[in-house]
Design an enzyme around this catalytic site. Structure first.
Site: not given
Ligand SMILES: *Cc1c(COP(=O)(O)O)cnc(C)c1O
Length: 370
Positions: A38, A264
């Site tokens: 993701k 800035y």
């Molecule tokens: C993002 C996510 C993961 C992965 O978690 P990590 O800590 O990056 O390994 C796994 N399960 C769900 C439901 C997630 O949202």
């Protein structure tokens, strides 16, 4: 590796392979691996990462939203893809492109079944998510009979897996809570499996749970951050290799007299004859303004150059007094010697946020060899 000539995010596929092999060495031989890609592969490049994970033998993918799953399909990924957090507006296209939804509430369940029936689906694979303590998404333990009744009313869907998500698998101070979540999930899974009359896959572990709770691997694990080289503790970070390396160059060098200011709001005032470098990366590239005013640094020829003044939209300035360097030289923002977790920690954040904030303006360069 070719010379750095502008701001780039290098994506090191050899590091990805190292991390995949490290994580899978912690698994039982029959445990499946779901690669979580993701948020553009945690800020890297989801398609490139996914293709390499296919070569490495990954079984499944997960994304947060339908749009991310479509991008993987467009890139030619044919493996099953779980969409963790879909919305009904995207259910038609989700089915058209063979993505698999997480059904996490009665609202989502009902609307998915309606679309699946309208599209004349039979046994469309779905994944039922249960809340075991994160209190974010998921059915509750008390919903199993409702789910059973709804499933008995339709042949349009079939439950491919039951899953849940841990709240604090990286925090051994929360071990008792985590073990409680694992027990709760086991109970729900047993109840649901009996109601279904067949055994869907079970999965609950994220990266830190793979490392800290080997007893909770069930049929599959979902790993994200570990694939990208971070393990939520210094110990595990040391075993993994950062996939994403953010590099830039020195655009210009200035000599500043005592009393002069930089940037800035004139937020930095030189107290000495200072040498400063202007770097072409700013908050629009994902470098938080919180890293300004000495909070964060970059590495110039291996030496720490603190960020001075406020981070601008398109650039930032660093103090390079005493560092031998010239215009055009390479600067490391995130890499093996200054990791995303270290830089994130300086501003009270975590590797996940820093990596996923690296904006799409930054050019991605895929590197295949060490
Ligand atoms: C993002 C996510 C993961 C992965 O978690 P990590 O800590 O990056 O390994 C796994 N399960 C769900 C439901 C997630 O949202």
């Amino acid at each position: 590796m070719s010379k750095t000539q502008e701001t780039v995010l290098e994506i090191h596929l050899d590091a990805l392979a190292h991390n995949y092999n490290y994580l899978t060495s912690h698994l039982q031989s029959d445990t499946k691996v779901m690669g979580v890609v993701k948020a553009f592969g945690y800020g890297s490049d989801a398609s490139e990462v996914a293709k390499e994970l296919v070569n490495l033998g990954v079984d499944y993918f997960a994304v947060a939203y339908v749009k991310e799953g479509l991008a993987l399909r467009d890139a030619g990924i044919t493996q099953p893809i779980l969409v963790l957090h879909p919305q009904p507006i995207n259910f038609e296209i989700l089915i058209d492109r063979c993505l698999e939804p997480a059904l996490y509430s009665a609202r989502i369940f009902r609307s998915f079944v309606a679309v699946a029936e309208e599209k004349k689906q039979k046994d469309y694979p779905v994944h039922i998510k249960f809340n075991t303590g994160l209190n974010r998404l998921g059915f509750w333990e008390s919903d199993t009979s409702w789910i059973e009744e709804r499933l008995n009313e339709t042949t349009s869907i079939k439950v491919k897996s039951l899953f849940s998500h841990l709240a604090a698998s990286e925090d051994m101070g929360e071990k008792e809570f985590t073990l409680g979540q694992i027990e709760n999930f086991k109970k729900i899974a047993a109840d649901m499996t009996e109601r279904l009359g067949y055994a869907p896959m079970l999965h609950q572990s994220n990266t830190s749970a793979i490392l800290n709770y080997p007893e909770a691997q069930f049929d599959m694990v979902r790993t994200g951050i570990g694939l990208y080289g971070y393990g939520n503790t210094e110990e595990y970070d040391a075993k993994l290799k950062p996939v994403a390396r953010l590099k830039s160059i020195i655009s210009q060098i200035h000599m500043i007299e005592p009393g002069e200011t930089v940037g800035y709001n004139r937020a930095f005032t030189a107290t000495h004859y200072a040498k400063t470098a202007t770097i072409p990366i700013g908050h629009a590239d994902g470098i938080s303004r919180k890293l300004g005013n000495g909070v964060g640094s970059v590495l110039v020829h291996g030496q720490k150059a603190p960020i001075i003044g406020n981070v601008c939209m398109d650039m930032l300035m660093v103090d390079i007094t005493g560092i031998e360097c010239k215009e055009g030289d390479e600067v490391i923002v995130v890499g093996a010697d200054q990791t995303a977790s270290q830089l994130a920690e300086s501003m009270g954040s975590i590797s996940y946020e820093l990596l996923t904030a690296i904006s799409q303006r930054v050019k991605r360069v895929v590197c295949r060899k060490p």
